[in-house]
Design a protein around this motif. Structure first.
Motif, mmCIF file in Angstrom:
data_model
loop_
_atom_site.group_PDB
_atom_site.id
_atom_site.type_symbol
_atom_site.label_atom_id
_atom_site.label_comp_id
_atom_site.label_asym_id
_atom_site.label_seq_id
_atom_site.Cartn_x
_atom_site.Cartn_y
_atom_site.Cartn_z
ATOM 1 N N MET A 12 0.825 -1.193 0.000
ATOM 2 C CA MET A 12 0.000 0.000 0.000
ATOM 3 C C MET A 12 0.871 1.259 0.000
ATOM 4 O O MET A 12 0.537 2.257 -0.636
ATOM 5 N N ALA A 13 2.001 1.208 0.701
ATOM 6 C CA ALA A 13 2.866 2.380 0.824
ATOM 7 C C ALA A 13 3.390 2.851 -0.516
ATOM 8 O O ALA A 13 3.703 4.032 -0.680
ATOM 9 N N ASP A 14 3.448 1.972 -1.494
ATOM 10 C CA ASP A 14 3.920 2.355 -2.821
ATOM 11 C C ASP A 14 3.019 3.404 -3.464
ATOM 12 O O ASP A 14 3.455 4.124 -4.357
ATOM 13 N N SER A 15 1.773 3.495 -3.027
ATOM 14 C CA SER A 15 0.855 4.481 -3.610
ATOM 15 C C SER A 15 0.878 5.815 -2.853
ATOM 16 O O SER A 15 0.040 6.675 -3.098
ATOM 17 N N TYR A 16 1.839 6.002 -1.963
ATOM 18 C CA TYR A 16 1.957 7.237 -1.195
ATOM 19 C C TYR A 16 3.308 7.858 -1.454
ATOM 20 O O TYR A 16 4.269 7.141 -1.695
ATOM 21 N N PRO A 17 3.412 9.166 -1.405
ATOM 22 C CA PRO A 17 2.379 10.124 -1.037
ATOM 23 C C PRO A 17 1.293 10.221 -2.113
ATOM 24 O O PRO A 17 1.530 9.937 -3.281
ATOM 25 N N ARG A 18 0.119 10.631 -1.669
ATOM 26 C CA ARG A 18 -1.050 10.748 -2.543
ATOM 27 C C ARG A 18 -1.645 12.133 -2.343
ATOM 28 O O ARG A 18 -1.961 12.533 -1.230
ATOM 29 N N SER A 19 -1.796 12.856 -3.419
ATOM 30 C CA SER A 19 -2.365 14.209 -3.367
ATOM 31 C C SER A 19 -3.844 14.169 -3.705
ATOM 32 O O SER A 19 -4.277 13.355 -4.526
ATOM 33 N N PHE A 20 -4.616 15.056 -3.061
ATOM 34 C CA PHE A 20 -6.036 15.187 -3.349
ATOM 35 C C PHE A 20 -6.495 16.578 -2.934
ATOM 36 O O PHE A 20 -5.767 17.294 -2.241
ATOM 37 N N ARG A 22 -9.639 18.910 -1.273
ATOM 38 C CA ARG A 22 -10.882 18.986 -0.503
ATOM 39 C C ARG A 22 -11.164 20.447 -0.211
ATOM 40 O O ARG A 22 -10.285 21.161 0.272
ATOM 41 N N ARG A 23 -12.389 20.845 -0.532
ATOM 42 C CA ARG A 23 -12.826 22.228 -0.279
ATOM 43 C C ARG A 23 -11.829 23.251 -0.818
ATOM 44 O O ARG A 23 -11.518 24.245 -0.164
ATOM 45 N N GLY A 24 -11.283 22.956 -1.980
ATOM 46 C CA GLY A 24 -10.344 23.865 -2.619
ATOM 47 C C GLY A 24 -8.935 23.846 -2.053
ATOM 48 O O GLY A 24 -8.077 24.606 -2.504
ATOM 49 N N LYS A 25 -8.683 23.004 -1.079
ATOM 50 C CA LYS A 25 -7.341 22.904 -0.470
ATOM 51 C C LYS A 25 -6.602 21.711 -1.060
ATOM 52 O O LYS A 25 -7.150 20.609 -1.144
ATOM 53 N N CYS A 26 -5.355 21.919 -1.445
ATOM 54 C CA CYS A 26 -4.499 20.827 -1.916
ATOM 55 C C CYS A 26 -3.905 20.136 -0.693
ATOM 56 O O CYS A 26 -3.258 20.777 0.145
ATOM 57 N N LEU A 27 -4.160 18.841 -0.589
ATOM 58 C CA LEU A 27 -3.703 18.058 0.553
ATOM 59 C C LEU A 27 -2.844 16.898 0.063
ATOM 60 O O LEU A 27 -2.988 16.449 -1.077
ATOM 61 N N GLU A 28 -1.977 16.424 0.935
ATOM 62 C CA GLU A 28 -1.148 15.268 0.612
ATOM 63 C C GLU A 28 -1.189 14.293 1.780
ATOM 64 O O GLU A 28 -0.972 14.681 2.926
ATOM 65 N N MET A 29 -1.472 13.030 1.475
ATOM 66 C CA MET A 29 -1.456 11.982 2.489
ATOM 67 C C MET A 29 -0.174 11.191 2.301
ATOM 68 O O MET A 29 0.165 10.798 1.186
ATOM 69 N N ARG A 30 0.557 11.006 3.403
ATOM 70 C CA ARG A 30 1.796 10.234 3.334
ATOM 71 C C ARG A 30 2.137 9.645 4.695
ATOM 72 O O ARG A 30 1.632 10.106 5.727
ATOM 73 N N PHE A 31 2.987 8.634 4.673
ATOM 74 C CA PHE A 31 3.461 8.050 5.922
ATOM 75 C C PHE A 31 4.488 9.001 6.518
ATOM 76 O O PHE A 31 5.300 9.590 5.797
ATOM 77 N N LEU A 32 4.425 9.155 7.838
ATOM 78 C CA LEU A 32 5.308 10.082 8.534
ATOM 79 C C LEU A 32 6.445 9.335 9.218
ATOM 80 O O LEU A 32 6.291 8.199 9.655
ATOM 81 N N ALA A 33 7.571 10.024 9.337
ATOM 82 C CA ALA A 33 8.741 9.492 10.039
ATOM 83 C C ALA A 33 8.862 10.191 11.389
ATOM 84 O O ALA A 33 8.161 11.177 11.659
ATOM 85 N N GLU A 34 9.772 9.712 12.204
ATOM 86 C CA GLU A 34 9.945 10.273 13.547
ATOM 87 C C GLU A 34 10.315 11.755 13.507
ATOM 88 O O GLU A 34 10.083 12.475 14.479
ATOM 89 N N SER A 35 10.815 12.230 12.389
ATOM 90 C CA SER A 35 11.130 13.657 12.267
ATOM 91 C C SER A 35 9.864 14.522 12.378
ATOM 92 O O SER A 35 9.948 15.726 12.610
#
Length: 141
Positions: A12-20, A22-35
């Motif tokens: 599943m992680a291969d499909s991230y980061p994923r941009s989309f 919502r309500r005119g806002k550009c968002l990105e979903m991705r796995f986060l690191a400890e940073s």
């Protein structure tokens, strides 16, 4: 044991980061690191401070959050202009005493497979965007 769960998550992680959008806002979903730990802790504090009923969300201390990051792909975030807007934490309790499957009398083999959707938090400015539902669906996939 955690590696068994990660096999599916890595696919599943291969499909991230994923941009989309919502309500005119550009968002990105991705796995986060400890940073991202300080951003996650700050968002958690903000969310807790805005709740009308504190009992509906159990905050975690930074030590706990730091340990969560030790499991690969355990924290999924949504960013808006590189700022954390929401996050989801998944945890694999294994055979630990805190495995909630014990409350359901799950068989031992099933306890090993169980995942806890530990927390989802959404910045107040991004509530109503469907991010909680989106994160839960993505992380449980």
């Amino acid at each position: 044991m955690v590696q068994e769960h990660l096999t599916g998550q890595r696919d599943m992680a291969d499909s991230y980061p994923r941009s989309f959008v919502r309500r005119g806002k550009c968002l990105e979903m991705r796995f986060l690191a400890e940073s991202s730990l300080s951003d996650l802790a700050a968002l958690q504090s903000l969310v807790v401070s805005t709740l009308h009923e504190i009992e509906i969300f159990m905050p975690h201390d930074e030590e706990y959050l730091s340990r969560i990051f030790q499991t690969e792909l355990s924290v999924l975030g949504v960013l808006a202009e590189e700022k954390l807007a929401a996050y989801s934490i998944i945890r694999y309790p294994g055979m630990g005493k805190d495995n909630l499957g014990r409350d359901l009398n799950l068989a031992e083999e099933d306890l090993k497979k169980l995942a806890h959707l530990q927390a989802i938090a959404v910045h107040p400015h991004f509530r109503g965007f469907g991010l909680q539902r989106e994160l839960a669906a993505a992380h449980l996939k």
